[in-house]
Design an enzyme around this catalytic site. Sequence first.
Site, PDB file in Angstrom:
ATOM      1  N   HIS A   1      40.463  27.454-101.575  1.00  0.00           N
ATOM      2  CA  HIS A   1      39.152  28.112-101.620  1.00  0.00           C
ATOM      3  C   HIS A   1      39.395  29.619-101.478  1.00  0.00           C
ATOM      4  O   HIS A   1      40.367  30.030-100.831  1.00  0.00           O
ATOM      5  CB  HIS A   1      38.330  27.591-100.434  1.00  0.00           C
ATOM      6  CG  HIS A   1      36.910  28.040-100.382  1.00  0.00           C
ATOM      7  ND1 HIS A   1      36.537  29.271 -99.911  1.00  0.00           N
ATOM      8  CD2 HIS A   1      35.757  27.410-100.722  1.00  0.00           C
ATOM      9  CE1 HIS A   1      35.212  29.388 -99.961  1.00  0.00           C
ATOM     10  NE2 HIS A   1      34.718  28.265-100.453  1.00  0.00           N
ATOM     11  N   ASP A  24      43.331  25.241 -93.589  1.00  0.00           N
ATOM     12  CA  ASP A  24      41.895  25.312 -93.852  1.00  0.00           C
ATOM     13  C   ASP A  24      41.374  23.883 -93.802  1.00  0.00           C
ATOM     14  O   ASP A  24      41.584  23.102 -94.729  1.00  0.00           O
ATOM     15  CB  ASP A  24      41.673  25.954 -95.219  1.00  0.00           C
ATOM     16  CG  ASP A  24      40.214  25.897 -95.654  1.00  0.00           C
ATOM     17  OD1 ASP A  24      39.426  25.183 -95.018  1.00  0.00           O
ATOM     18  OD2 ASP A  24      39.882  26.562 -96.649  1.00  0.00           O
ATOM     19  N   GLN A  34      37.132  20.930 -95.301  1.00  0.00           N
ATOM     20  CA  GLN A  34      36.751  19.682 -95.962  1.00  0.00           C
ATOM     21  C   GLN A  34      37.448  18.470 -95.357  1.00  0.00           C
ATOM     22  O   GLN A  34      37.301  17.358 -95.874  1.00  0.00           O
ATOM     23  CB  GLN A  34      37.054  19.759 -97.475  1.00  0.00           C
ATOM     24  CG  GLN A  34      36.336  20.871 -98.211  1.00  0.00           C
ATOM     25  CD  GLN A  34      34.811  20.693 -98.235  1.00  0.00           C
ATOM     26  OE1 GLN A  34      34.282  19.615 -97.920  1.00  0.00           O
ATOM     27  NE2 GLN A  34      34.097  21.743 -98.603  1.00  0.00           N
ATOM     28  N   LYS A  69      29.439  21.977 -92.336  1.00  0.00           N
ATOM     29  CA  LYS A  69      29.972  20.934 -93.224  1.00  0.00           C
ATOM     30  C   LYS A  69      30.203  19.637 -92.456  1.00  0.00           C
ATOM     31  O   LYS A  69      30.566  18.627 -93.036  1.00  0.00           O
ATOM     32  CB  LYS A  69      31.274  21.392 -93.872  1.00  0.00           C
ATOM     33  CG  LYS A  69      31.101  22.602 -94.795  1.00  0.00           C
ATOM     34  CD  LYS A  69      32.371  22.889 -95.545  1.00  0.00           C
ATOM     35  CE  LYS A  69      32.424  24.294 -96.102  1.00  0.00           C
ATOM     36  NZ  LYS A  69      31.539  24.490 -97.250  1.00  0.00           N
ATOM     37  N   CYS A  79      34.091  28.449-105.617  1.00  0.00           N
ATOM     38  CA  CYS A  79      34.911  29.434-104.885  1.00  0.00           C
ATOM     39  C   CYS A  79      36.385  29.075-104.961  1.00  0.00           C
ATOM     40  O   CYS A  79      37.123  29.244-103.984  1.00  0.00           O
ATOM     41  CB  CYS A  79      34.469  29.573-103.432  1.00  0.00           C
ATOM     42  SG  CYS A  79      32.772  30.081-103.268  1.00  0.00           S
TER      43      CYS A  79
HETATM   44  N1  7TS Z   1      37.471  26.288 -97.165  1.00  0.00           N
HETATM   45  C1  7TS Z   1      37.075  25.241 -97.888  1.00  0.00           C
HETATM   46  C2  7TS Z   1      38.076  24.209 -98.301  1.00  0.00           C
HETATM   47  C3  7TS Z   1      35.734  25.141 -98.245  1.00  0.00           C
HETATM   48  O1  7TS Z   1      35.337  24.087 -98.956  1.00  0.00           O
HETATM   49  C4  7TS Z   1      34.826  26.139 -97.836  1.00  0.00           C
HETATM   50  C5  7TS Z   1      33.391  26.129 -98.269  1.00  0.00           C
HETATM   51  C6  7TS Z   1      35.291  27.178 -97.054  1.00  0.00           C
HETATM   52  C7  7TS Z   1      36.632  27.224 -96.740  1.00  0.00           C
HETATM   53  C8  7TS Z   1      34.411  28.246 -96.527  1.00  0.00           C
HETATM   54  O2  7TS Z   1      33.568  27.733 -95.575  1.00  0.00           O
HETATM   55  P1  7TS Z   1      32.400  28.619 -94.941  1.00  0.00           P
HETATM   56  O3  7TS Z   1      31.618  27.652 -94.131  1.00  0.00           O
HETATM   57  O4  7TS Z   1      33.047  29.662 -94.128  1.00  0.00           O
HETATM   58  O5  7TS Z   1      31.636  29.182 -96.095  1.00  0.00           O
HETATM   59  N2  7TS Z   1      33.165  25.380 -99.422  1.00  0.00           N
HETATM   60  C9  7TS Z   1      32.034  25.361-100.147  1.00  0.00           C
HETATM   61  C10 7TS Z   1      31.867  24.527-101.243  1.00  0.00           C
HETATM   62  O6  7TS Z   1      32.717  23.745-101.646  1.00  0.00           O
HETATM   63  N3  7TS Z   1      30.661  24.717-101.763  1.00  0.00           N
HETATM   64  O7  7TS Z   1      30.027  25.653-101.045  1.00  0.00           O
HETATM   65  C11 7TS Z   1      30.883  26.050-100.034  1.00  0.00           C
END
Ligand code: 7TS
Length: 406
Positions: free
Chosen positions: A123, A200, A203, A226, A364
């Site tokens: 990401h 990371d 997910q 999430k 992203c």
């Molecule tokens: N890393 C992964 C693997 C992600 O899927 C996401 C967000 C992030 C980091 C960033 O997370 P945040 O909460 O700091 O924004 N992924 C997604 C997505 O798949 N669709 O919208 C956000």
Amino acid sequence: MTFEVEKVRHDFPVLSQTVNGKPLRYLDNAASAQVPNLVIERGSEYLRKEHSNVHRGVHYLSQKATSAYEAAREKVRKFINAGEAKECIFVRGCTEGINLVASGYGRKFINEGDEILVSQMEHHSNIVPWQMLAEERGAKIRVIPMNEAGDLIIDEYVNLLNERTKMVAVSHVSNALGTINPVKEMIETAHKFGIPVCVDGAQAVPHMRVDVRDLDADFFAFSGHKMFGPTGSGVIYGKKEWLEKMLPYQGGGSMIRTVSFEKTTYAGLPEKFEAGTPAIASQIGLGAAIDYLNSIDLDAAFAYEHELLEYATERLGAIEGVRIIGTAKNKASVVSFTVKDIHPHDIGTILDQDGIAIRAGHHCAQPVMQFYDVPATARASLAFYNTKADVDALADAVTKVIAVFA
Ligand code: 7TS
């Protein structure tokens, strides 16, 4: 399937609504998952009865807020099996967690000529902070490649490790492909070279049991929104041996021991990394999300979700013109796909008319799109409250999309 999905669905009030006259089919969980009543109620109880600032008041409310905030940290510690609660730093989300490590570790330990490994499927939040740091420090980004299925090529990873490598930054589960990476083995290999690994886990945490000590991760980042908690909540876990040596991320109140115009000394963990008033209500909500996950049969939930993923893969894969992007053997939650040459945004818009929420775009993860030579994909991402009926509605609607464009 022994998991009582209908019972669990009742815990999530959002799910019972209709959208465009159809039952909502929420298949965008990788972006943000929905929130159960327990989290909603805990949040409002806090605001009604306990709201105050933390770590500074001698008065009743401040003590209430502080103990709820610190109780949430302890819930996080237990949930990911960290050794100590102070190794769990509260941040705004996964993105902020990775930026904290890039800044706090990177400005201290990464110098000119050093190398940072990231994977092809990261990401943007696990690429850009490292790139910014590399630019500042004269370091170099090197990329762990993947194959057509969306599996990292581990032999190439091992070949990339050398004495200049100062960090491996890799996702546990890819949000664009669903691939579950063999992070435990990757960490073990990196450690043979004395290299720390920043995982990371955005997910991973909502879809599988995570044990940071079993993984032996040096850093592990994830977002509350999430994993059925509120936005604005999240955690960067770090081994205290690293966190203690790192530079602070942001300066301000709460992160100091003493301040004078000549010199400031910093607080210990976790305060050193929590400058300013934190997202108190959000982090307490994250604690409630963990309470919720502990209250259901989580192993059954994850197993059920996995069966659903296989069912979705089978149903979508059987539609002529659908190409599934990301076919790794070990996958979680995500089915990314294209349909002939129909733009994924058109797919998303047509599906929305049937109350089906998916995400369309580059997720992203533009390097993933470049790898597969597609501008974007449509993506259905599951949670344990989804049903076969959701998947059937998705598959039927995709068939309809093809008919519309025929
Ligand atoms: N890393 C992964 C693997 C992600 O899927 C996401 C967000 C992030 C980091 C960033 O997370 P945040 O909460 O700091 O924004 N992924 C997604 C997505 O798949 N669709 O919208 C956000």
